[in-house]
Design an enzyme around this catalytic site. Structure first.
Site, short mmCIF file in Angstrom:
data_model
loop_
_atom_site.label_atom_id
_atom_site.label_comp_id
_atom_site.label_asym_id
_atom_site.label_seq_id
_atom_site.Cartn_x
_atom_site.Cartn_y
_atom_site.Cartn_z
N LYS A 190 0.94 -0.80 -0.01
CA LYS A 190 -0.21 -0.25 0.14
C LYS A 190 0.54 1.04 -0.07
O LYS A 190 0.82 2.38 0.96
CB LYS A 190 -1.18 -0.48 1.57
CG LYS A 190 -2.25 0.72 0.96
CD LYS A 190 -3.44 0.72 0.30
CE LYS A 190 -4.31 1.92 0.69
NZ LYS A 190 -5.07 1.62 -0.45
N ASP A 223 -5.18 -3.92 -1.59
CA ASP A 223 -6.93 -3.35 -1.82
C ASP A 223 -6.89 -3.62 -3.75
O ASP A 223 -8.59 -4.78 -3.51
CB ASP A 223 -7.41 -2.25 -1.66
CG ASP A 223 -6.50 -0.75 -2.13
OD1 ASP A 223 -5.81 -1.15 -2.59
OD2 ASP A 223 -7.03 0.03 -1.47
#
Ligand code: NAD
Length: 362
Positions: A190, A223
């Site tokens: 991320k 994600d």
């Protein structure tokens, strides 16, 4: 003869460990088990859930297999599983997720390998409790250095990510890919939000990838990766991740191939190896002869391959695959629908596997 440390664990651990031992013994491989105990019941008797003799036995024998161990949620002792990985520097967690025909799943032909960094990240166990003096001191320090203010009732967990550990785990993933004829490594992060920690992980992965021009390399934001794995799992091959994402994505991948009952695992260091299923101790099923022993038995298969007992490993895997494909002697989680005939218990499924192991004898 191989000497292997055996840690039965707690919850469903002792039952599935016994099933695994029986399958391995049915191959005739010469193993002496050295049994040591860790977990909830050991905590009650010895005041620690992880006595030093457990660590000493693993260090001596170099190879261990363990059942799952319960970690109290939000209070009580810290995870024995995380401690074992950290104290023994078992820096790589390897979790293959493979479709076995006969397992109830929305997907087929999946063959993913999750490589999870095992020693740092939010799992490092560096935490500051709400309302404590040290927590306030840390918040004051952060405010003085960054002008970021946190609420007084904040708790803090620290996320350390190092260049050296990130390089080591990515190199492990590439080496695994090379040895096992895999085509691609995907690094997951991320780094768009956590520019310093996940950014460092990504930078290290990109650097290591330069040494492996024979293997494709790409990266994905975590994600997006979760969605991609659900929609297009066949696009992926070996996936390398920091500790927390690795834990979560392993369970997601387990879900793609039929659930936690069928996904094995290994925690590997430079010299030591500890094999265990991906799933936990499922305490509600303890002593009910109910859960699926496959994930633990396949962890035993990974262990046999590690000690170069490949023929025995292949025989067990073939027997497990045969029993699952036949669908007759399988536990509840492998039954396809409500109209299926009733599932068998763990011991009956193991007996069916052992029968096939013995019939396949050379
Ligand atoms: P869990 O994996 O124990 O169980 C979640 C659910 O998955 C179960 O309720 C069951 O429906 C299913 N399941 C798990 N194993 C199965 C099997 N062999 N066959 C069929 N179904 C199976 O996860 P949890 O409930 O979140 O955790 C229970 C405890 O285990 C916690 O204390 C947790 O910290 C611990 N844990 C330990 C390990 C480990 O020892 N390495 C790993 C994960 C969780």
């Amino acid at each position: 003869m191989h000497v292997i440390t055996l840690i039965p664990g707690d919850g469903i651990g002792p039952e599935i460990t016994e099933m695994t031992k029986r399958c391995i013994e049915a191959t005739g491989v010469d193993i002496k088990w050295e049994e040591v105990h860790a977990g909830v019941e050991v905590m009650e008797k010895e005041g620690t859930p992880l006595p030093d003799k457990v660590l000493a036995a693993i260090r001596k024998n170099k190879v261990a297999i363990k059942g799952p161990i319960t970690t109290p949620v939000g209070k009580g002792f810290r995870s024995v599983n995380v401690s074992l990985r950290k104290k023994l520097n078992l820096y790589a967690c390897l979790r293959p997720c493979k479709s076995y025909p006969g397992v109830s799943s929305n997907y087929a032909d999946i063959d993913l390998v999750v490589v999870r960094e095992n020693t740092e990240d939010l799992y490092a166990g560096i935490e500051f409790k709400e309302g404590e003096k040290e927590t306030q001191e840390l918040m004051d320090f952060i405010k003085s250095k960054t002008s970021s203010e946190m609420k007084k009732d904040t708790a803090i967990s620290i996320k350390p990510i190092s260049r050296s550990a990130s390089e080591k785990i990515t190199r492990f993933a590439f080496e695994y890919a090379r040895k096992n004829n895999r085509r691609k490594v995907t690094a997951v992060h991320k780094a768009n939000i956590m520019k310093y920690t996940d950014g460092l992980f990504l930078e290290a992965a990109r650097q290591v990838a330069k040494d492996y021009s024979d293997i494709e390399f790409e990266d994905r934001i975590v994600d997006n990766m979760c969605m991609q794995l659900v929609q297009k799992p066949l696009l992926y091959d070996v996936i390398v991740l920091p500790n927390l994402y690795g834990d979560i994505v392993s369970d997601l991948c387990a879900g793609l191939v039929g659930g936690l009952g069928v996904t094995p695992g290994a925690n590997l260091g430079d010299e030591l190896a500890l094999f265990e299923p991906t799933h936990g101790s499922a305490p509600k099923y303890k002593n009910q002869n109910k859960v699926n022993p496959t994930a633990m038995i396949l962890s035993g298969v990974m262990m046999l391959k590690y000690i170069n007992e490949n023929e025995a490993a292949d025989r067990i895997e073939k027997a497990v695959a045969g029993v699952i494909a036949e669908g007759k002697f399988v536990t509840y989680d492998l039954k396809r629908g409500k109209n299926d005939s009733s599932p068998v218990g763990m011991a009956e499924m193991t007996e069916a596997i052992i029968k096939r192991i013995k019939n396949d004898e050379c």
